[in-house]
Every structure is written in structure tokens, then in C-alpha cells.
Design an enzyme around this catalytic site. Structure first.
Site, PDB file in Angstrom:
ATOM      1  CE1 TYR A   1      -3.986   1.853  -0.027  1.00 46.39           C
ATOM      2  CE2 TYR A   1      -3.378   2.758   2.109  1.00 46.39           C
ATOM      3  CZ  TYR A   1      -4.211   2.752   1.013  1.00 46.39           C
ATOM      4  OH  TYR A   1      -5.251   3.640   0.931  1.00 46.39           O
TER       5      TYR A   1
ATOM      6  CG  ASN B   1     -16.007   0.838  -1.596  1.00 40.41           C
ATOM      7  OD1 ASN B   1     -14.831   1.098  -1.826  1.00 40.41           O
ATOM      8  ND2 ASN B   1     -16.411  -0.388  -1.304  1.00 40.41           N
TER       9      ASN B   1
ATOM     10  CG  ASN C   1     -19.881  -6.093 -10.026  1.00 36.73           C
ATOM     11  OD1 ASN C   1     -21.005  -5.768  -9.670  1.00 36.73           O
ATOM     12  ND2 ASN C   1     -19.336  -7.248  -9.673  1.00 36.73           N
TER      13      ASN C   1
ATOM     14  N   GLY D   1     -17.351  -1.746  -5.315  1.00 39.18           N
ATOM     15  CA  GLY D   1     -18.119  -0.925  -4.395  1.00 39.18           C
ATOM     16  C   GLY D   1     -18.163   0.532  -4.819  1.00 39.18           C
ATOM     17  CB  VAL D   2     -15.525   2.879  -6.018  1.00 40.18           C
ATOM     18  CG1 VAL D   2     -15.492   4.256  -6.671  1.00 40.18           C
ATOM     19  CG2 VAL D   2     -14.734   2.911  -4.717  1.00 40.18           C
TER      20      VAL D   2
ATOM     21  NE  ARG E   1     -18.753 -11.068 -12.884  1.00 35.35           N
ATOM     22  CZ  ARG E   1     -17.984 -10.047 -12.540  1.00 35.35           C
ATOM     23  NH1 ARG E   1     -17.161  -9.516 -13.430  1.00 35.35           N
ATOM     24  NH2 ARG E   1     -18.017  -9.557 -11.319  1.00 35.35           N
TER      25      ARG E   1
ATOM     26  N   GLY F   1      -7.101   3.473  -8.296  1.00 35.60           N
ATOM     27  CA  GLY F   1      -6.703   2.103  -8.022  1.00 35.60           C
ATOM     28  C   GLY F   1      -5.929   1.553  -9.204  1.00 35.60           C
ATOM     29  N   GLY F   2      -5.339   0.369  -9.017  1.00 34.42           N
ATOM     30  CA  GLY F   2      -4.553  -0.261 -10.072  1.00 34.42           C
ATOM     31  C   GLY F   2      -4.665  -1.762 -10.017  1.00 34.42           C
ATOM     32  CG  MET F   3      -8.419  -3.472  -8.950  1.00 37.61           C
ATOM     33  SD  MET F   3     -10.113  -4.092  -8.940  1.00 37.61           S
ATOM     34  CE  MET F   3     -10.732  -3.488 -10.499  1.00 37.61           C
TER      35      MET F   3
END
Length: 411
Positions: A104, A186, A215, A217-218, A240, A316-318
Site C-alpha cells: 500500500y 466506497n 461492479n 463498491g466504488v 463472467r 486504483g490499479g487492480m
């Protein structure tokens, strides 16, 4: 025994609103107020001490490897302006997992203030607590619900001791613990990014924004707030395993208020630019805002989809891939690239956080803002650490039915 070691109450109270359990010096000349034994929670130790359990870690690593469950005691004597809390609900956010992993943007602070064998930190930035007892009777009363005013509180614990000025009281009327415990990360992130990054003029009714991770929370919060404010949205999701599941997700987000929902493959496909032009043809400014939590190719496609003078906000940077900025967008379209870190905003402006939380909770009570899907993780006095570890470890793994939330019962 370390588990029954009396706490230095003032030091702990001062520390909990900073980074986890950061050490601090004790105040002098404080007035003390005894805690009524009738207010002590179900689990009580010798001489009225409240028994508490906390998830802790003393080194960074995978949650399944480094998280431990530590038992300790809280003194029945409260220093001046201090509050004894019991936890009601505390979500497991990706940022919490990243903090444990050591990836983090800030590093955890370790100390031994709750009697751990090694200096440790308590994870958890978000949650809701009930006041058990307080010496700050002018601010709070037993039974009130509160959330941490700042980040780094350490919410993954059954009980806590905190200074009253480090807490925000919320009106509990018409709310569940999960609703109150999941409001400050979020939904607040979505609210601030929609409101704070577009100017001259600000986003208006009919304006467009685009987001990936829709999809999340944010993402779900942004869809709902945008629909309430009259903004139109293009929402990008991961496909999906089956076409039916993908369509069900699209339908679910559309029901929340999404204008259009596409998969990442559709988003990066050749036909998307024409689709976007058709959708936004009535708006000469095009898409004015992009919200990026993925990075990599998804962020590049988003940047190319923005109109002149638009802003792309990365929070973010998923994908764990860099955001590469096409030079032409900077020069010829004057696209602006910004970053948003909720912790910085929340810690700098507690009053704004309080106002934002209150407004969102009013929408929840009015039935205008729906809860994010959650998976409740029960935490009782007898809960074993393995189940808690598993819930945390699984937060970043694959498609999930909902956000994990610790729900505290009989602690």
C-alpha cells in the site's frame, strides 16, 4: 499473562485515530471516570476489565500467513474525553489487504501497546462501533453509533478505546450496522470523485462519465449517485464465465442506474468508438470524466474515449500495470490526469467527511441508495483465527459474491 495485561488507556486512546496502534505518550493531569459495570460487555475479565480480541500482524505478508488473533484487556477506568467502543461491523477492503501485504502507499506502524509479544498493527480502516461507556458525556452517550474520523484506526477488533474527538457520531435511526459500517470508503470515494474533479463548469445533468471496475463498491456507488444527479454513465466490467452471467451482471447494474454497461473486451474492441459517438452525439463535450481503478490497457482505452478538456482520475490499479499516457491526448485534447486517495481527503477535512457520510446515509434511509452486495463474516468470542484469515485472504481472489464484512456478535 499478556492477554490480561492492563492497558495504558490514555496512550491507546491517543494512538487509535492515528496509524493503527502507533505509540504515543500519556497525558498528565487527566480526569478519570469509572465505567459502570452494567455497561461492560458480555465478556468481562477480572475487576471489571473488558476482554477484547484483535486481528494483528507483526510483519508484512499474505494475510493467511501473518494475521494472528490477540486477546487483551481494557481498563474499566476511562481517561478524560475517552470512549470505550464495541465493534458492530467492519468491512474488508482491498486497501486493507494491500497494507498487510506491504504494497500500500503507506506502511503500517507497529507497537506493543495492547500487549502483543512483538510490535504489531491492527488492520482495518472502516467500520461502525457502539459506545459502551464514555467520559466525554458532553459529546457522546452509551448506545450511540460512531465511525472513525480518520483512517488508520484499526477496526478489525471486538472493542476499542478512542478519544472522543477522533470519532464521528452518526444517526443510527433506520440503519443496519452493515450499512453504517460500509459508508465511509466506497460511497465517499464515488461521491468526491464525481463532485470534485470537473470544473468550469462542474458536471451537469446530462453529462457523461466513464468508469472501469464498475461492479466494485466504488463503481456501484458512482452509478447510483450519478443517476440521482442526472449524469449518464458508461460502465466497464469483466466478463463472467458464461454469457448468461455476464448479461445478468449488466442487467443488475442497469437496474442501479447505469446508462450503458460493456465488458472489457467490448470496450477495447474496434466497434466501441462508434458506439460511444452514437451514445454521446447530443453532447458536444463528449465524455467529461473517467474513473480508473484498473490501469494498463483499460486506462489507455478510457483516456482515448474522453472528450476535449476531460479529466481521468485514477484511484486504483487492480491490473498492476502502469497507466501509459498517449502524448497526443495531453497536447491536442488537453486531457488532464489526476489521482485520488481517499485517506488524504478524509484526514485533511474531517468536516467534509462528516457531511458526505451524513448525506449518503440520508439517501440510504430514503431508499435511494442500495447496499453493496456483502458476504457477512460472523465474529463471536469463540471465532477461530483461521476463518478470519480466510475471509481476508479471499478478498482479492477471483469473482466474489460480495464484499466481506466482519459482523460482531456476542463478543
Amino acid at each position: 499473562m499478556a492477554g490480561l495485561r492492563p492497558l495504558r488507556a490514555q496512550a491507546l486512546a491517543n494512538s487509535l485515530v492515528r496509524n493503527s496502534i502507533r505509540p504515543n505518550s500519556c497525558g498528565t493531569g487527566a480526569r478519570f471516570s469509572p465505567v459502570s459495570r452494567t455497561q461492560v460487555r458480555y465478556k468481562s475479565g477480572p475487576y471489571g476489565y473488558t476482554q477484547a480480541k484483535s486481528l494483528v500482524f507483526s510483519e508484512c505478508g499474505e494475510p493467511k500467513d501473518v494475521l494472528k488473533l490477540h486477546t487483551h484487556s481494557i481498563s474499566p477506568t476511562l481517561p478524560s474525553s475517552t470512549v470505550l467502543l464495541r465493534s458492530l461491523a467492519a468491512p474488508i477492503n482491498p486497501a486493507d489487504v494491500n497494507l498487510i501485504q506491504g504494497t500500500y502507499g503507506v506502511k503500517p506502524s507497529f507497537s506493543s501497546l495492547i500487549g502483543t509479544a512483538e510490535p504489531s498493527a491492527i488492520p482495518g480502516n472502516e467500520g461502525v462501533f457502539e459506545v459502551v461507556a464514555t467520559s466525554a458525556t458532553d459529546r457522546l452517550a452509551a448506545g450511540d453509533w460512531v465511525i472513525p474520523a480518520k483512517t488508520g484506526f484499526g477496526t478489525w477488533r471486538t472493542h476499542a478505546l478512542a478519544p472522543a474527538d477522533g470519532l464521528i457520531r452518526i444517526d443510527r435511526e433506520g440503519l443496519t450496522p452493515v450499512q453504517a459500517g460500509t459508508v465511509s470508503v466506497n460511497p465517499c470515494s464515488a461521491y468526491r470523485m464525481l463532485r470534485d474533479f470537473v470544473a468550469d463548469p462542474a458536471l451537469r445533468e446530462g453529462d457523461w462519465f466513464i468508469q472501469n471496475g464498475a461492479n466494485s463498491g466504488v463503481g456501484r456507488a458512482a452509478i447510483q449517485l450519478a443517476a440521482l444527479w442526472g449524469y449518464r454513465s458508461v460502465n466497464v466490467v469483466r466478463a463472467r464465465p458464461s454469457a448468461a452471467e455476464t448479461q445478468a451482471l449488466k442487467d443488475e447494474l442497469t437496474a442501479l442506474g447505469a446508462t450503458h454497461v460493456v465488458t472489457e473486451d467490448e470496450f477495447r474492441g474496434r466497434g466501441f468508438r462508434d458506439m460511444l459517438a452514437e451514445w454521446t452525439r447530443a453532447n458536444r463535450e463528449g465524455v467529461r470524466l473517467g474513473l480508473n481503478c484498473v490501469g494498463g490497457a483499460s486506462a489507455q482505452t478510457m483516456a482515448r474515449s474522453l472528450g476535449p478538456g476531460a479529466t481521468l482520475v485514477t484511484y486504483g490499479g487492480m491490473a498492476r500495470q502502469p497507466v501509459a499516457l498517449p502524448t497526443g491526448l495531453l497536447i491536442f485534447k488537453d486531457v488532464r490526469f489526476r489521482g485520488f486517495w481517499l485517506s488524504r481527503w478524509a484526514d485533511r477535512d474531517t468536516r467534509a467527511k462528516q457531511q458526505t457520510v451524513a448525506e449518503i446515509l440520508d439517501l440510504v434511509r430514503a431508499g435511494k441508495f442500495r447496499d453493496v452486495p456483502v458476504v457477512e463474516v460472523p465474529w463471536t468470542w469463540d471465532t477461530e483465527v483461521d476463518g478470519l484469515r480466510q475471509a481476508v485472504q479471499g478478498t482479492l481472489e477471483g469473482f466474489r459474491a460480495g464484499k466481506g464484512v466482519f459482523v460482531f456478535r456476542d463478543t
